[in-house]
Design an enzyme around this catalytic site. Structure first.
Site, PDB file in Angstrom:
ATOM      1  N   LYS A   1       0.610   6.303   3.498  1.00 13.23           N
ATOM      2  CA  LYS A   1       0.330   5.973   4.897  1.00 13.23           C
ATOM      3  C   LYS A   1       1.369   6.605   5.822  1.00 13.23           C
ATOM      4  O   LYS A   1       1.039   7.061   6.921  1.00 13.23           O
ATOM      5  CB  LYS A   1       0.258   4.458   5.104  1.00 13.23           C
ATOM      6  CG  LYS A   1      -1.003   3.841   4.501  1.00 13.23           C
ATOM      7  CD  LYS A   1      -1.247   2.404   4.943  1.00 13.23           C
ATOM      8  CE  LYS A   1      -2.622   1.935   4.438  1.00 13.23           C
ATOM      9  NZ  LYS A   1      -2.916   0.544   4.780  1.00 13.23           N
TER      10      LYS A   1
ATOM     11  N   LYS B   1     -10.368   6.894  -2.407  1.00 12.56           N
ATOM     12  CA  LYS B   1     -10.903   5.553  -2.226  1.00 12.56           C
ATOM     13  C   LYS B   1     -11.544   5.386  -0.850  1.00 12.56           C
ATOM     14  O   LYS B   1     -11.072   5.950   0.126  1.00 12.56           O
ATOM     15  CB  LYS B   1      -9.784   4.528  -2.474  1.00 12.56           C
ATOM     16  CG  LYS B   1      -9.398   3.660  -1.298  1.00 12.56           C
ATOM     17  CD  LYS B   1      -8.325   2.649  -1.616  1.00 12.56           C
ATOM     18  CE  LYS B   1      -7.676   2.171  -0.330  1.00 12.56           C
ATOM     19  NZ  LYS B   1      -8.315   0.994   0.271  1.00 12.56           N
TER      20      LYS B   1
ATOM     21  N   LYS C   1     -10.641   1.710   5.153  1.00 13.24           N
ATOM     22  CA  LYS C   1     -10.819   1.451   6.582  1.00 13.24           C
ATOM     23  C   LYS C   1     -10.129   2.517   7.396  1.00 13.24           C
ATOM     24  O   LYS C   1     -10.623   2.964   8.411  1.00 13.24           O
ATOM     25  CB  LYS C   1     -10.173   0.121   6.965  1.00 13.24           C
ATOM     26  CG  LYS C   1     -10.893  -1.089   6.511  1.00 13.24           C
ATOM     27  CD  LYS C   1     -10.425  -2.273   7.370  1.00 13.24           C
ATOM     28  CE  LYS C   1     -10.340  -3.537   6.543  1.00 13.24           C
ATOM     29  NZ  LYS C   1      -9.021  -3.744   5.938  1.00 13.24           N
TER      30      LYS C   1
END
Ligand code: ATP
Ligand code: MG
Length: 332
Positions: A112, A195, A198
């Site tokens: 991230k 994956k 969101k």
């Protein structure tokens, strides 16, 4: 009964199919056998920038989705993380037991942070897994239903529980991840090696439970598949088709083998068309239920307040023991 805890971030307008199949379905099932604590983790959400108005709205919509999926407030404590201040309080204690190097090895932070530019990533994003450990340990949870991506964070929670117990005497239950293998990782429909997420999926790779079902159907029909024609489960060689088969199997309860057999003489188009229909049949009534929960915000807020009260009963007890064990002076 053994205890279960899990949480989901209010970081999008809708949960996605990976959240549901990987985690939320297990949340609902575990209510039959465990004492369950489920929360919308708004403290986690602000590890990346959030618009305050949007965050508040998404927190309610998240709670409504959980109710609509079958989280039953008469059987589970359903609450919002920031309503229980003990999460942040225990997190601080656990931060002081975590090595900097140990925290630096968390791959989700690395992923991230890389996306945001390392200098812009917040310290909160870095310490996120420690807050997550606090979430779990506060409730003495035995099992934590999550997707595969959370395995490393769960391992940290276990290590912190063991470390605390070792240093200060047995205080915490050491939690186990509850990861259901067949649906532990649902993949992006456009990029079936990463994956469904969101925050990271391309719009066409992500099935949002609250989007127009027609849109979802279209995304399924245009999912990336390989150039062959055989419908067989082979995650290495046929990632796209295998992902669709996993989703199909999970939504219908039919085994992968059964599906392979019934599509033996058919093509990818048939598989996608059928799966699109199955998905529409699932999300349509779900969306109606979400809407009805959101039609009565004051009732929804009451449910969450009740959940927070139940959660705090347990959380305050654990925190009091922790504060005592680490040597904090009681208020005289
Ligand atoms: P973000 O990208 O913001 O981290 P997310 O899509 O990973 O969002 P979370 O709120 O972090 O969603 O995760 C909620 C739960 O859903 C977790 O238990 C997580 O393991 C699970 N989950 C998320 N994505 C998937 C997926 N693709 N397949 C299976 N489970 C998943
Ligand atoms: Mg996530």
């Amino acid at each position: 009964r053994l205890r279960v805890l899990s949480g989901i971030q209010p970081t999008a307008d809708s949960f996605h199919l990976g959240n549901y199949l990987g985690a939320l379905r297990q949340w609902v099932r575990l209510q039959d056998t465990h004492d369950t604590f489920y929360m919308v983790v708004d403290l986690h959400a602000i590890t990346v920038e959030q618009d305050p108005k949007v965050l508040r709205q998404r927190t309610r919509v998240s709670a409504a989705q959980l109710l609509a999926l079958g989280v039953d407030p008469d059987r589970s404590a359903l609450f919002v993380q920031s309503h229980v201040p003990e999460h942040a309080q225990l997190s601080w204690v656990l931060e002081c037991l975590t090595g900097f190097g140990e925290a630096s090895r968390m791959t989700q932070f690395k992923d991230k942070a890389a996306k945001q530019g390392a200098d812009r990533a917040s310290v909160g994003l870095f310490t996120y897994p420690i807050l997550q450990a606090a979430d779990i340990l506060l409730y003495q949870a035995h099992a934590v239903p999550v997707g595969e991506d959370q395995r490393q964070h769960l391992e940290l929670s276990r290590n912190l529980a063991q470390r605390f117990n070792h240093r200060f005497g047995k205080t915490f239950v050491v939690p186990e991840p509850h990861i259901v293998k067949d649906t532990a990782k649902i993949y992006d429909l456009q990029d079936p090696t990463s994956k469904m997420s969101k925050s990271a999926s391309s719009p066409n790779g992500l099935i949002e439970l609250l989007e127009d079902p027609k849109r979802s159907a279209k995304k399924i029909r245009s999912a990336v598949t390989d150039t062959g024609r055989e419908i067989v489960f082979d995650p290495e060689g046929k990632a796209g088709v295998s992902n669709l088969l996993s989703i199909y199997s999970a939504l219908t309860g039919k085994s992968i083998e059964e599906l392979e057999n019934s599509y033996r003489d058919k093509g990818y188009g048939d598989l996608k068309k059928d799966l699109a229909e199955i998905l529409v049949e699932f999300v349509t009534p779900f969306q109606e239920r979400v809407k009805s929960y959101l039609d009565d915000i004051s009732e929804l807020d009451k449910v969450l307040a009740r959940g927070a009260e139940q959660a705090r009963e347990v959380a305050t007890r654990t925190l009091a023991v922790v504060y005592d064990r680490v040597g904090f002076l009681p208020i005289g």
